[in-house]
Design a protein around this motif. Sequence first.
Motif, PDB file in Angstrom:
ATOM      1  N   GLU A  51      32.442 124.797  23.032  1.00 50.30           N
ATOM      2  CA  GLU A  51      32.912 123.479  22.657  1.00 50.30           C
ATOM      3  C   GLU A  51      32.101 122.875  21.521  1.00 50.30           C
ATOM      4  O   GLU A  51      32.475 121.865  20.961  1.00 50.30           O
ATOM      5  N   ILE A  52      31.000 123.480  21.170  1.00 48.09           N
ATOM      6  CA  ILE A  52      30.126 122.950  20.140  1.00 48.09           C
ATOM      7  C   ILE A  52      30.723 123.235  18.772  1.00 48.09           C
ATOM      8  O   ILE A  52      31.125 124.355  18.481  1.00 48.09           O
ATOM      9  N   GLU A  53      30.763 122.219  17.937  1.00 48.41           N
ATOM     10  CA  GLU A  53      31.288 122.388  16.590  1.00 48.41           C
ATOM     11  C   GLU A  53      30.161 122.790  15.646  1.00 48.41           C
ATOM     12  O   GLU A  53      29.156 122.100  15.531  1.00 48.41           O
ATOM     13  N   ILE A  54      30.353 123.916  14.999  1.00 49.49           N
ATOM     14  CA  ILE A  54      29.364 124.397  14.041  1.00 49.49           C
ATOM     15  C   ILE A  54      29.884 124.081  12.645  1.00 49.49           C
ATOM     16  O   ILE A  54      31.023 124.394  12.309  1.00 49.49           O
ATOM     17  N   THR A  55      29.046 123.455  11.861  1.00 45.37           N
ATOM     18  CA  THR A  55      29.425 123.077  10.506  1.00 45.37           C
ATOM     19  C   THR A  55      28.686 123.955   9.513  1.00 45.37           C
ATOM     20  O   THR A  55      27.486 124.173   9.645  1.00 45.37           O
ATOM     21  N   VAL A  56      29.415 124.448   8.529  1.00 42.38           N
ATOM     22  CA  VAL A  56      28.832 125.245   7.461  1.00 42.38           C
ATOM     23  C   VAL A  56      29.013 124.456   6.172  1.00 42.38           C
ATOM     24  O   VAL A  56      30.108 123.993   5.873  1.00 42.38           O
ATOM     25  N   MET A  57      27.923 124.265   5.437  1.00 39.89           N
ATOM     26  CA  MET A  57      28.009 123.558   4.163  1.00 39.89           C
ATOM     27  C   MET A  57      27.388 124.405   3.067  1.00 39.89           C
ATOM     28  O   MET A  57      26.484 125.193   3.307  1.00 39.89           O
ATOM     29  N   LYS A  58      27.908 124.249   1.881  1.00 44.01           N
ATOM     30  CA  LYS A  58      27.405 124.962   0.703  1.00 44.01           C
ATOM     31  C   LYS A  58      26.394 124.072   0.007  1.00 44.01           C
ATOM     32  O   LYS A  58      26.643 122.890  -0.202  1.00 44.01           O
ATOM     33  N   GLY A  59      25.204 124.643  -0.342  1.00 42.12           N
ATOM     34  CA  GLY A  59      24.162 123.878  -1.011  1.00 42.12           C
ATOM     35  C   GLY A  59      24.501 123.613  -2.456  1.00 42.12           C
ATOM     36  O   GLY A  59      25.372 124.246  -3.019  1.00 42.12           O
ATOM     37  N   PRO A  60      23.862 122.632  -3.051  1.00 38.36           N
ATOM     38  CA  PRO A  60      22.684 121.948  -2.530  1.00 38.36           C
ATOM     39  C   PRO A  60      23.062 120.835  -1.562  1.00 38.36           C
ATOM     40  O   PRO A  60      24.137 120.260  -1.627  1.00 38.36           O
ATOM     41  N   GLY A  61      22.135 120.586  -0.661  1.00 38.86           N
ATOM     42  CA  GLY A  61      22.305 119.543   0.338  1.00 38.86           C
ATOM     43  C   GLY A  61      21.234 119.682   1.396  1.00 38.86           C
ATOM     44  O   GLY A  61      20.375 120.558   1.314  1.00 38.86           O
TER      45      GLY A  61
END
Length: 187
Positions: A51-61
């Motif tokens: 149930e945990i939402e995993i977020t993937v983001m592209k850098g920079p950040g």
Amino acid sequence: MKKFFLLIATVTMLTACNGNGNTSDNKPSSDSTAQTTEQPATEIPEEEIEEIEITVMKGPGTIECKNFTIDVPQDWEGQYVQDPRSIKLSVKAPSDEIFDFIYHEQSNFTQEKQLMMERDGMQDLGEKTFGNNTYATFLGKQDAVDTYIAIMKIGDGNSGTIKVSAFNVNTADNKMIPAILGNVKMK
């Protein structure tokens, strides 16, 4: 990609759950107090993993969890769990090295370093500084995969550590190591 990071997160969390005081048939021990104290307070129950939402983001950040943040460089990917109890962050370099960062509140830098040096096949690379962070560094195999391991010293070394496992890293001079280990900041 999200499934890959979820797989890494699930394996890491299940590995952390190993040795929780239960017998092999998963019956709780008669001493429930001992069982409760052995499990970390920040552990996420297995039934909540999917149930945990995993977020993937592209850098920079910047990605963050409960205790620390990581500045993700340009073209790297950062992965984090949308849960305030989370103690883990992951980043992936453009050349596919994966760095998992896990905060251990109860650990001691000197003891963690000693435990790592006692592992079979682990090469001690000494203490290194990346940015403002000091790490004990090691190179070896973890689950038959070349792994670079770094243990970040927090404060005086008695107030927890961040253990970094870097997969697909088989040399100590990999240019991705300094590119990310100096980017960790405690909250």
